[in-house]
Motif scaffolding. Sequence first.
Motif: not given
Length: 316
Positions: A147-157
């Motif tokens: 979830l951390m990896a998915k969240t960081v990717k979304m935030a970077e988007a």
Amino acid sequence: MSAGHLVVPKGADCEALSLPVFSLNKGEGPRLLIAGGCHGNELEGPIVARRLLNWLPDSQTCGKVIILPVLNPPAVQAWSRNTPTDGLNLNRAFPGCADGSVTERIADAVSRLLLPTVDTVFDLHSFGPTWDFPPASVTHPIADADLMAKTVKMAEAFKFPMTLIWEYHDTRGMFDTLVQNQGKVFVCAELGGGTVGFEALAMYELGVRNALIALGLVEGKAEYPAFRQQKSSQTLETLSSDELKSPIRGIFEPRCSVLDEVKQGDVVGILHPMESLSTASVIMHAPTTSIVCAIRSGAHVDAYEGVALLGRQFEL
Ligand SMILES: [Zn+2]
């Protein structure tokens, strides 16, 4: 697009509230909630949420988007961070309580009625007038690595100048925590300033559009917003131990800007004790080489108040 209301029932402290809510349904796909106005003195979010209503209905190609421009109407009406009726911070009141005070009832209605219908939440905040802070998407460390990896990717988007992984301890009752505990992605957008300006709003709207493209809800090409003549972004982390605190009450003179790199020992800022001519100013140094994530701009600081958030490049 359908427009309706999220009803927060009346309680002992006030009448029922009707929060305007818009739902855009284009079939299968991601299910997203975009909310603004959690804190009543952060008004970019409600404006950007309203702006989305102008173009998203025509641009959205799939999925579902729920837009709640104002989470906390009594706080927005009072232009106050917390709800005036009960003095509570909505972002510490989740999941709320059906027979609690008005802030707890708002949190309860959002948690029970809206949250189960989405997989991703964008919460649109502003950083406020007493800090200099670059336009940023923010998340906190999450124990679940996937979830951390998915969240960081979304935030970077969002492609804001800064994506910040911010560790702090007072997370109980946060909207973030509730959503993440359900295994869902939550990204908080924070625009600095404390004044609602044309350029900041354009940047905010562009960032949200970039994130909608990344989710596949709209077609198009993501673009970096320009910030201080640069179009780039970096992902930083700041730990609770990275906050520089003022040793004394005084007037803070910043000696660096957000996103500057400071070397160990560099001067970050100077505190001037104004009550006494004989007391020397206190020079605050960077304890380690770091990047400035945020620095105080409202000059008055009390003893033990934060004056700078320092950080470093983040890697998963
Ligand atoms: Zn806020």
